[in-house]
Design an enzyme around this catalytic site. Structure first.
Site, mmCIF file in Angstrom:
data_model
loop_
_atom_site.group_PDB
_atom_site.id
_atom_site.type_symbol
_atom_site.label_atom_id
_atom_site.label_comp_id
_atom_site.label_asym_id
_atom_site.label_seq_id
_atom_site.Cartn_x
_atom_site.Cartn_y
_atom_site.Cartn_z
ATOM 1 N N GLN A 36 0.826 -1.201 0.000
ATOM 2 C CA GLN A 36 0.000 0.000 0.000
ATOM 3 C C GLN A 36 0.865 1.258 0.000
ATOM 4 O O GLN A 36 0.589 2.220 -0.732
ATOM 5 C CB GLN A 36 -0.937 0.001 1.214
ATOM 6 N N GLU A 37 1.931 1.249 0.823
ATOM 7 C CA GLU A 37 2.823 2.406 0.863
ATOM 8 C C GLU A 37 3.532 2.591 -0.477
ATOM 9 O O GLU A 37 3.709 3.720 -0.949
ATOM 10 C CB GLU A 37 3.854 2.237 1.984
ATOM 11 N N ASP A 39 2.391 1.667 -3.438
ATOM 12 C CA ASP A 39 1.399 2.171 -4.395
ATOM 13 C C ASP A 39 1.144 3.663 -4.196
ATOM 14 O O ASP A 39 0.920 4.403 -5.157
ATOM 15 C CB ASP A 39 0.088 1.395 -4.257
ATOM 16 N N LEU A 85 22.070 -21.103 -31.837
ATOM 17 C CA LEU A 85 23.006 -22.162 -31.472
ATOM 18 C C LEU A 85 22.659 -23.465 -32.182
ATOM 19 O O LEU A 85 21.487 -23.711 -32.500
ATOM 20 C CB LEU A 85 22.967 -22.406 -29.959
ATOM 21 N N GLU A 115 24.182 -23.476 -18.608
ATOM 22 C CA GLU A 115 23.026 -22.674 -18.189
ATOM 23 C C GLU A 115 21.745 -23.349 -18.656
ATOM 24 O O GLU A 115 21.718 -23.952 -19.743
ATOM 25 C CB GLU A 115 23.100 -21.273 -18.803
ATOM 26 N N LYS A 117 18.359 -23.565 -20.463
ATOM 27 C CA LYS A 117 17.832 -22.888 -21.645
ATOM 28 C C LYS A 117 16.374 -22.531 -21.368
ATOM 29 O O LYS A 117 15.490 -23.384 -21.415
ATOM 30 C CB LYS A 117 17.945 -23.784 -22.875
ATOM 31 N N ASP A 119 12.756 -21.254 -21.978
ATOM 32 C CA ASP A 119 11.912 -21.301 -23.174
ATOM 33 C C ASP A 119 11.138 -19.992 -23.284
ATOM 34 O O ASP A 119 9.997 -19.869 -22.830
ATOM 35 C CB ASP A 119 10.943 -22.491 -23.079
ATOM 36 N N ARG A 138 15.192 -10.540 -31.325
ATOM 37 C CA ARG A 138 16.202 -11.186 -32.158
ATOM 38 C C ARG A 138 15.961 -10.880 -33.634
ATOM 39 O O ARG A 138 16.891 -10.601 -34.394
ATOM 40 C CB ARG A 138 16.180 -12.703 -31.956
ATOM 41 N N TYR A 226 15.549 -13.011 -17.765
ATOM 42 C CA TYR A 226 16.828 -13.521 -17.248
ATOM 43 C C TYR A 226 17.926 -13.143 -18.237
ATOM 44 O O TYR A 226 17.803 -13.396 -19.454
ATOM 45 C CB TYR A 226 16.811 -15.040 -17.094
ATOM 46 N N LYS A 291 28.708 -23.463 -22.996
ATOM 47 C CA LYS A 291 29.599 -22.500 -23.637
ATOM 48 C C LYS A 291 31.017 -22.662 -23.093
ATOM 49 O O LYS A 291 31.194 -22.877 -21.885
ATOM 50 C CB LYS A 291 29.134 -21.059 -23.353
ATOM 51 N N LYS A 315 19.055 -30.239 -26.126
ATOM 52 C CA LYS A 315 17.612 -30.202 -25.947
ATOM 53 C C LYS A 315 17.146 -31.528 -25.338
ATOM 54 O O LYS A 315 17.478 -32.605 -25.846
ATOM 55 C CB LYS A 315 16.893 -29.975 -27.286
ATOM 56 N N CYS A 409 -26.028 -31.011 -29.157
ATOM 57 C CA CYS A 409 -25.271 -30.282 -28.144
ATOM 58 C C CYS A 409 -25.351 -31.031 -26.818
ATOM 59 O O CYS A 409 -26.459 -31.358 -26.352
ATOM 60 C CB CYS A 409 -25.832 -28.871 -27.984
ATOM 61 N N CYS A 412 -27.582 -28.582 -24.387
ATOM 62 C CA CYS A 412 -28.986 -28.206 -24.605
ATOM 63 C C CYS A 412 -29.731 -29.104 -25.567
ATOM 64 O O CYS A 412 -30.941 -28.944 -25.752
ATOM 65 C CB CYS A 412 -29.067 -26.750 -25.077
ATOM 66 N N CYS A 427 -22.852 -25.558 -31.675
ATOM 67 C CA CYS A 427 -24.243 -25.487 -31.247
ATOM 68 C C CYS A 427 -24.780 -24.129 -31.679
ATOM 69 O O CYS A 427 -24.283 -23.090 -31.232
ATOM 70 C CB CYS A 427 -24.353 -25.647 -29.732
ATOM 71 N N CYS A 433 -28.564 -21.889 -25.030
ATOM 72 C CA CYS A 433 -27.557 -22.858 -24.565
ATOM 73 C C CYS A 433 -26.827 -22.254 -23.370
ATOM 74 O O CYS A 433 -26.069 -21.289 -23.506
ATOM 75 C CB CYS A 433 -26.584 -23.174 -25.686
#
Length: 706
Positions: A36-37, A39, A85, A115, A117, A119, A138, A226, A291, A315, A409, A412, A427, A433
């Site tokens: 709160q402070e 904000d 890579l 490291e 990888k 995604d 990129r 990251y 690396k 991978k 359906c 319904c 449907c 429905c």
């Protein structure tokens, strides 16, 4: 705060304080003050920047919440190419990579850095004098899109660096923008409630977020970053690991999972450790990057045409499991689409227990020849949502039952229809429905639509079940139903006050989001923005024909037919009138963009292919700014087909059949006025509009305009 010097001092004080608090919170998990402070401080800074916009700093903490609108993302050339890579899925290939490194370094000692990888989306950031000045995707490795305003909304990314020892004055940071798994799950849950297609993985979700034109929407996606590399014009560090340590010292987020390995055996140990451990992380990972650590040795090893010889990505193979298909459940979405979901015998897969898997539509069931009782193969891999990839036919039991897709359906009982060219059965009972009615309410109150505080999907769904609301217009009658609301369990006086206040506030939500919230089939967030910008108000849109709507840039024929049909329905027109009476925004405020000229007035264009000088979107804007219209379909009424590289042969053939002129990008540009002509024509347009407006107001005052 009246005088500017005092305001400037306070802005600088608040900026420094908030940067410090952000750094402590996101880099060290330290909360020095309450939310709160925090904000309150941020709100004070926002207020001062609004009052004194000329004093706002480029990297102000207020940039975190977004609000910048970017119609086009310019491109920029990378100072250092962003190469991809080489990938491998085999430990033998890793050993061969190590042998090549050993040979290339002629037997000299070396070490690796391993490291995870992440995604996500590769990003290049530039810091100058400790300030974040640019964020570039990129792209093709040589050039990328400048998405700085969107990148600034990432809360874990410092906009201003604290001075540290040996910090370069100008440097680039390479890293990965990603969407945390809990955020991704939350987003997909919301999309499922709205009857929208689920996002396949966090990488696609992050990529889509970075392309949003409104940075406030990007901020709502809660992206993270990251860093994994530091680049400077000269050799600033001796090793890659020293660069990672420096990035951390500068206050940039670096995953603490990296490790320095002295041999290929250490590398393989790291690979094996994270094979299962990675599923405990709140971020999607799909492999390991290896690396050579010493930067001089990296120079010695060099590059191939596409990738460095000193690095490789391992991978992990796609996670798969075998389990039994017990039942197929059919869900009805907001648009009536009936989606099959496989109910499975629970099976551990990629760190979770999988009980359900998407089947998309009946085409997939037929293609896989699925039967109830089959043993099926389920994969996650890069796709976070489990999917069935095959059937163990050798283990098919004699009792396996063919799947019979419903003809009615499941909710319904209305006979299902399958429009030509579509994969889903639907449907058509839009008015009766219940799952469709309920999903449309949940969509209307969702974050990207009206975003009504105190009235989330669960609450509005509960109100629907209790008969308090049936349509979105009923939401605005809830204040009058307070006596009924106070009798409900788990809904106190304060909650009701918040709910009613949220409903009242929703009346200020812009027209384009209201249009999106109406849940018109095919009219997603972007299409709603295009239609709102073009027609400016709901009345003009309702008066438009399907052909008119199809001429709006980036709105195709299928969308146009669906929108025109929905808007023509008496029930929907009545709904719109109720929303109008309630005070909901059904028109854009402010002045519409003024045309540059009317040089292309009355002309319609179709764009196809890839263009050299401008992007397709830029060409569309050029055409419309000079009075022309864009359509997505070729007909005998079309004036020009603008052809770029790799234009579809079907469009060319159709255009030739209708004898539509096919022109190049350069020929289109030659039709436009020069810069001097455009200035003159703009002045003429302004004068004409002004005269017309004055004439309408009072014909006797025309002479006073000149």
């Amino acid at each position: 705060m009246s005088d500017q010097p005092t305001a400037q001092a306070r802005i600088q004080e608040l900026t420094a304080r908030l940067h410090h608090l952000n750094h402590q919170y996101y880099q060290h998990d330290i909360s020095e003050i309450s939310d709160q402070e925090f904000d309150q401080l941020l709100a004070e800074l926002q207020g001062l920047e609004k009052q004194y916009p000329e004093l706002a700093l480029p990297n102000s903490p207020t940039q975190r919440v977004g609000g910048t609108i970017t119609k086009q993302f310019p491109t920029a050339q990378h100072r250092y190419p962003m190469l991809s890579l080489g990938n491998t899925y085999s430990e033998d290939d890793l050993r061969e990579f190590d042998e090549r490194v050993q040979k290339g370094l002629e037997g000299a000692p070396y070490s690796y850095v391993c490291e995870l990888k992440i995604d996500g989306v590769a990003m290049s950031l530039r810091y100058e004098d400790g300030q974040l000045t640019q964020g570039v995707t990129r792209g093709d490795g040589t050039r990328g899109d400048v998405v700085t305003s969107n990148v600034r909304t990432i809360r874990t990314l410092p906009l201003h660096l604290h001075a540290a020892e040996n910090q370069p004055q100008d440097f680039e940071v390479r890293g990965e923008v990603f969407m945390p798994l809990p955020v991704f799950d939350e987003l997909n849950a919301e999309r499922e409630q709205n009857g929208e297609a689920l996002l396949a993985n966090p990488r696609n979700a992050a990529s889509g977020a970075l392309k949003l034109q409104d940075s406030a929407q990007v901020a709502a996606r809660k992206l993270r970053f990251y860093a994994y590399s530091l680049l400077t014009p000269g050799r600033h560090f001796a090793s890659h690991s020293a660069g990672l340590e420096a990035l951390t010292a500068y206050g940039l987020p670096v995953s603490d999972t990296w490790r320095r390995c002295q041999s290929i055996e250490d590398v393989l140990e790291f690979v094996h450790y994270w094979d299962k451990k990675r599923f405990e992380l709140p971020v999607a990972t799909d492999g390991i990057v290896i690396k050579v650590d010493d930067l001089r040795q990296q120079d010695q090893l060099g590059f191939t045409a596409k990738s460095p010889r000193w690095a490789i990505a391992y991978k992990y193979p796609a996670e798969a499991a075998r389990t039994r298909l017990n039942e197929v459940q059919y869900n009805v979405g907001r648009t009536g689409a009936v989606t099959p979901v496989a109910l499975l015998t629970p099976v551990p897969l990629a760190g979770t227990v999988v009980k359900r898997a998407t089947l998309h539509n009946f085409n997939q069931i037929e293609a896989l020849d699925l039967r109830l009782g089959d043993l099926v193969f389920v994969e996650k891999g890069g796709e976070i949502i489990p999917k069935i990839t095959g059937v163990d036919l050798e283990a098919r039991p004699a009792t396996a039952v063919p799947i019979v897709y419903p003809t009615e359906c499941p909710a319904c009982g209305t006979p299902l229809v399958r429009p030509e060219g579509e994969a889903h059965f639907r449907c058509p009972n839009e008015r009766g429905c219940r799952p469709q009615l309920k999903a449309r309410l949940e969509h209307y109150v969702s974050r990207k639509a009206l975003n009504i505080d105190g009235l989330g999907a669960e609450t509005v769904g509960r109100f629907f079940d209790l008969g308090l609301v049936q349509t979105v217009a009923d939401i605005y009658d809830l204040a009058a139903k307070r006596p009924e609301l106070v009798t409900l369990e788990r809904l106190g006086e304060k909650s009701i006050d918040n709910l009613i206040a949220g409903i009242e506030k929703s009346k200020t939500v812009p027209f384009d989001r209201v249009l999106f919230g109406l849940g018109i089939r095919y009219v997603g967030e972007t299409v709603a923005q295009k239609l709102a910008a073009h027609y400016r108000n709901i009345d003009a849109l309702m008066a438009a024909t399907a052909e008119d709507i199809a001429a709006v840039p980036e709105v195709g024929g299928v969308i146009a037919v669906g929108a025109a049909h929905w808007l023509a329905q008496p029930e929907n027109r009545e709904l719109i009138e109720r929303l109008r009476t309630a005070g909901v925004q059904l028109a854009l405020t402010g002045e519409p963009p003024r045309a540059v000229s009317d040089r292309l007035a009355g002309q319609t264009f179709v764009l196809s292919g890839v263009f050299e000088q401008y992007s397709r979107e830029q060409l569309q804007q050029l055409i419309t700014s000079h009075g022309g219209k864009i359509t997505g379909s070729i007909s005998k009424k079309l004036n020009f087909l603008v052809a770029g590289e790799n234009m579809g042969p079907a469009k060319r053939e159709k255009a030739l059949g209708f004898k539509v002129p096919i022109i190049s990008e350069q020929e289109l540009l030659a039709m436009l006025p020069t810069a001097d002509e455009a200035v003159a024509e703009t002045s003429a347009v302004v004068a004409t509009e002004t005269l017309s407006a004055a004439s309408s107001a009072n014909p006797g005052e025309q002479a006073s305009l000149f």
